[in-house]
Motif scaffolding. Sequence first.
Motif, PDB file in Angstrom:
ATOM      1  N   TRP A 138       9.612 -16.184  -2.919  1.00  0.00           N
ATOM      2  CA  TRP A 138       9.108 -14.823  -2.715  1.00  0.00           C
ATOM      3  C   TRP A 138       7.627 -14.870  -2.365  1.00  0.00           C
ATOM      4  O   TRP A 138       6.823 -15.467  -3.081  1.00  0.00           O
ATOM      5  N   PHE A 139       7.293 -14.204  -1.270  1.00  0.00           N
ATOM      6  CA  PHE A 139       5.894 -14.133  -0.831  1.00  0.00           C
ATOM      7  C   PHE A 139       5.617 -12.711  -0.356  1.00  0.00           C
ATOM      8  O   PHE A 139       5.774 -12.386   0.810  1.00  0.00           O
ATOM      9  N   PRO A 140       5.206 -11.818  -1.270  1.00  0.00           N
ATOM     10  CA  PRO A 140       4.936 -10.422  -0.899  1.00  0.00           C
ATOM     11  C   PRO A 140       3.583 -10.278  -0.216  1.00  0.00           C
ATOM     12  O   PRO A 140       2.606  -9.852  -0.822  1.00  0.00           O
ATOM     13  N   LYS A 141       3.524 -10.635   1.051  1.00  0.00           N
ATOM     14  CA  LYS A 141       2.261 -10.588   1.794  1.00  0.00           C
ATOM     15  C   LYS A 141       1.708  -9.173   1.824  1.00  0.00           C
ATOM     16  O   LYS A 141       2.421  -8.218   2.103  1.00  0.00           O
ATOM     17  N   ASN A 142       0.435  -9.060   1.534  1.00  0.00           N
ATOM     18  CA  ASN A 142      -0.228  -7.756   1.577  1.00  0.00           C
ATOM     19  C   ASN A 142      -1.718  -7.997   1.750  1.00  0.00           C
ATOM     20  O   ASN A 142      -2.379  -8.531   0.856  1.00  0.00           O
ATOM     21  N   GLU A 143      -2.247  -7.631   2.911  1.00  0.00           N
ATOM     22  CA  GLU A 143      -3.657  -7.880   3.201  1.00  0.00           C
ATOM     23  C   GLU A 143      -4.586  -7.124   2.268  1.00  0.00           C
ATOM     24  O   GLU A 143      -5.750  -7.477   2.099  1.00  0.00           O
ATOM     25  N   ARG A 144      -4.072  -6.060   1.628  1.00  0.00           N
ATOM     26  CA  ARG A 144      -4.926  -5.267   0.733  1.00  0.00           C
ATOM     27  C   ARG A 144      -5.013  -5.864  -0.673  1.00  0.00           C
ATOM     28  O   ARG A 144      -5.811  -5.419  -1.486  1.00  0.00           O
ATOM     29  N   ILE A 145      -4.171  -6.867  -0.953  1.00  0.00           N
ATOM     30  CA  ILE A 145      -4.170  -7.493  -2.269  1.00  0.00           C
ATOM     31  C   ILE A 145      -4.744  -8.897  -2.140  1.00  0.00           C
ATOM     32  O   ILE A 145      -4.178  -9.741  -1.439  1.00  0.00           O
ATOM     33  N   PHE A 229       9.576  -5.404   2.346  1.00  0.00           N
ATOM     34  CA  PHE A 229       9.048  -4.545   3.398  1.00  0.00           C
ATOM     35  C   PHE A 229       9.384  -3.092   3.096  1.00  0.00           C
ATOM     36  O   PHE A 229      10.350  -2.794   2.393  1.00  0.00           O
ATOM     37  N   MET A 230       8.594  -2.200   3.645  1.00  0.00           N
ATOM     38  CA  MET A 230       8.773  -0.776   3.422  1.00  0.00           C
ATOM     39  C   MET A 230       9.849  -0.215   4.351  1.00  0.00           C
ATOM     40  O   MET A 230      10.003  -0.648   5.489  1.00  0.00           O
ATOM     41  N   GLY A 231      10.580   0.759   3.842  1.00  0.00           N
ATOM     42  CA  GLY A 231      11.568   1.467   4.634  1.00  0.00           C
ATOM     43  C   GLY A 231      11.712   2.887   4.111  1.00  0.00           C
ATOM     44  O   GLY A 231      10.969   3.318   3.223  1.00  0.00           O
ATOM     45  N   GLU A 232      12.666   3.606   4.656  1.00  0.00           N
ATOM     46  CA  GLU A 232      12.889   4.986   4.224  1.00  0.00           C
ATOM     47  C   GLU A 232      14.377   5.226   4.062  1.00  0.00           C
ATOM     48  O   GLU A 232      15.201   4.744   4.850  1.00  0.00           O
ATOM     49  N   LYS A 233      14.739   5.936   2.990  1.00  0.00           N
ATOM     50  CA  LYS A 233      16.130   6.276   2.731  1.00  0.00           C
ATOM     51  C   LYS A 233      16.181   7.681   2.168  1.00  0.00           C
ATOM     52  O   LYS A 233      15.528   7.973   1.160  1.00  0.00           O
ATOM     53  N   ASP A 234      16.935   8.543   2.859  1.00  0.00           N
ATOM     54  CA  ASP A 234      17.060   9.943   2.436  1.00  0.00           C
ATOM     55  C   ASP A 234      15.688  10.597   2.257  1.00  0.00           C
ATOM     56  O   ASP A 234      15.459  11.356   1.303  1.00  0.00           O
ATOM     57  N   LEU A 239      11.205   0.139  -1.078  1.00  0.00           N
ATOM     58  CA  LEU A 239      10.795  -1.259  -0.898  1.00  0.00           C
ATOM     59  C   LEU A 239      12.070  -2.079  -0.802  1.00  0.00           C
ATOM     60  O   LEU A 239      12.950  -1.989  -1.671  1.00  0.00           O
ATOM     61  N   ASN A 240      12.191  -2.890   0.255  1.00  0.00           N
ATOM     62  CA  ASN A 240      13.438  -3.578   0.569  1.00  0.00           C
ATOM     63  C   ASN A 240      13.241  -5.073   0.780  1.00  0.00           C
ATOM     64  O   ASN A 240      12.107  -5.540   1.010  1.00  0.00           O
ATOM     65  N   ILE A 241      14.366  -5.792   0.737  1.00  0.00           N
ATOM     66  CA  ILE A 241      14.414  -7.185   1.178  1.00  0.00           C
ATOM     67  C   ILE A 241      15.606  -7.319   2.114  1.00  0.00           C
ATOM     68  O   ILE A 241      16.373  -6.377   2.304  1.00  0.00           O
ATOM     69  N   GLY A 242      15.789  -8.506   2.700  1.00  0.00           N
ATOM     70  CA  GLY A 242      16.891  -8.728   3.628  1.00  0.00           C
ATOM     71  C   GLY A 242      18.250  -8.628   2.957  1.00  0.00           C
ATOM     72  O   GLY A 242      18.379  -8.765   1.734  1.00  0.00           O
ATOM     73  N   GLU A 243      19.277  -8.413   3.776  1.00  0.00           N
ATOM     74  CA  GLU A 243      20.624  -8.177   3.264  1.00  0.00           C
ATOM     75  C   GLU A 243      21.437  -9.456   3.091  1.00  0.00           C
ATOM     76  O   GLU A 243      22.517  -9.422   2.495  1.00  0.00           O
ATOM     77  N   ASP A 244      20.962 -10.589   3.592  1.00  0.00           N
ATOM     78  CA  ASP A 244      21.791 -11.805   3.629  1.00  0.00           C
ATOM     79  C   ASP A 244      21.172 -12.950   2.837  1.00  0.00           C
ATOM     80  O   ASP A 244      21.251 -14.112   3.219  1.00  0.00           O
ATOM     81  N   LEU A 245      20.563 -12.611   1.699  1.00  0.00           N
ATOM     82  CA  LEU A 245      19.840 -13.613   0.917  1.00  0.00           C
ATOM     83  C   LEU A 245      20.483 -13.897  -0.434  1.00  0.00           C
ATOM     84  O   LEU A 245      19.915 -14.605  -1.266  1.00  0.00           O
ATOM     85  N   GLY A 251      16.990  -3.185  -2.546  1.00  0.00           N
ATOM     86  CA  GLY A 251      15.867  -2.263  -2.465  1.00  0.00           C
ATOM     87  C   GLY A 251      15.887  -1.249  -3.584  1.00  0.00           C
ATOM     88  O   GLY A 251      16.892  -1.101  -4.289  1.00  0.00           O
ATOM     89  N   GLU A 252      14.780  -0.554  -3.744  1.00  0.00           N
ATOM     90  CA  GLU A 252      14.690   0.544  -4.700  1.00  0.00           C
ATOM     91  C   GLU A 252      13.580   1.480  -4.261  1.00  0.00           C
ATOM     92  O   GLU A 252      12.691   1.081  -3.494  1.00  0.00           O
ATOM     93  N   PRO A 253      13.623   2.728  -4.721  1.00  0.00           N
ATOM     94  CA  PRO A 253      12.559   3.663  -4.342  1.00  0.00           C
ATOM     95  C   PRO A 253      11.186   3.129  -4.746  1.00  0.00           C
ATOM     96  O   PRO A 253      11.022   2.577  -5.839  1.00  0.00           O
ATOM     97  N   LEU A 254      10.228   3.294  -3.863  1.00  0.00           N
ATOM     98  CA  LEU A 254       8.897   2.761  -4.110  1.00  0.00           C
ATOM     99  C   LEU A 254       8.282   3.335  -5.404  1.00  0.00           C
ATOM    100  O   LEU A 254       7.603   2.621  -6.133  1.00  0.00           O
ATOM    101  N   GLU A 255       8.593   4.562  -5.699  1.00  0.00           N
ATOM    102  CA  GLU A 255       8.008   5.174  -6.888  1.00  0.00           C
ATOM    103  C   GLU A 255       8.535   4.542  -8.174  1.00  0.00           C
ATOM    104  O   GLU A 255       7.915   4.683  -9.238  1.00  0.00           O
ATOM    105  N   ASN A 256       9.646   3.831  -8.088  1.00  0.00           N
ATOM    106  CA  ASN A 256      10.211   3.171  -9.276  1.00  0.00           C
ATOM    107  C   ASN A 256       9.710   1.749  -9.460  1.00  0.00           C
ATOM    108  O   ASN A 256       9.963   1.129 -10.496  1.00  0.00           O
ATOM    109  N   VAL A 257       9.036   1.217  -8.435  1.00  0.00           N
ATOM    110  CA  VAL A 257       8.623  -0.185  -8.479  1.00  0.00           C
ATOM    111  C   VAL A 257       7.474  -0.365  -9.450  1.00  0.00           C
ATOM    112  O   VAL A 257       6.431   0.275  -9.332  1.00  0.00           O
TER     113      VAL A 257
END
Length: 260
Positions: A138-145, A229-234, A239-245, A251-257
């Motif tokens: 896991w490597f959550p790349k984020n230039e702001r961190i 990576f960020m995405g949108e649902k409903d 916040l999501n990851i790939g489907e084939d890992l 994924g889960e809602p960003l507000e729950n992370v």
Amino acid sequence: MNDRSEPGPDGIPAATVVIFRNAPDDGPPEILMTIRSRNMVFAGGMAVFPGGRVDPADFDLGQQFAHVMETDEAAHQIAVVRETLEETGLAIGIAGEVDAAIARAARARLLETGTLAPVLEEFGWTLDLAQLTPFARWFPKNERIPRVYDTRFYLADLGTGAVEIEADLSENTHLFWVSAKGALEAAERDEIKVIFPTRRNLERLAQFGSYAEAKAQADAIPVRTITPFMGEKDGEAWLNIGEDLGYPVTGEPLENVARG
């Protein structure tokens, strides 16, 4: 010479391990988790798996495995051996005589030296990295961190549960054995807090009825770097990851992370 354990464009190299043991009641296998000290910059107060950053000495020691694996990979596995002994008192990835008294003495020596090589020499141990199975990265790349860890996950098996563990009380305040499902339930009850990668890995681990099942899946799915990576649902940010890992929940809602 650049310090290979320092942050760079590829993040801070780190390694962690999911240690299995047989459940005392023949139930689902248990895994070892630790509560990080609230004073720690990364994941303070969170429930995580044992591990930490890869030190320069781990790279140096890893060169002896250049004939069987990349030194970089060997260094991460050696970091798992070192950090596990330091944080929990368990000797994994080791060949040689080990009992509770020897493990305690080796841990005390490691805390004195800070490096694994002199401990191996003093106790007549050799590294047996075949005991570790690569599981994820896991490597959550984020230039702001500024402090982003590029963390490799491994699996290991104790078999019996008759082992002694004790938190180091510096980086960690509490160690506990729990099934992956039990850890998720504890998180839902807000008894423990877990960050996004830990929750996803617990969900993946909860699929398995034994260490052998977990190892079989890990052997079958090549490790690829996971960058959420960020995405949108409903209409909601996710916040999501790939489907084939190999992960049943991706994924889960960003507000729950939980923020580490």
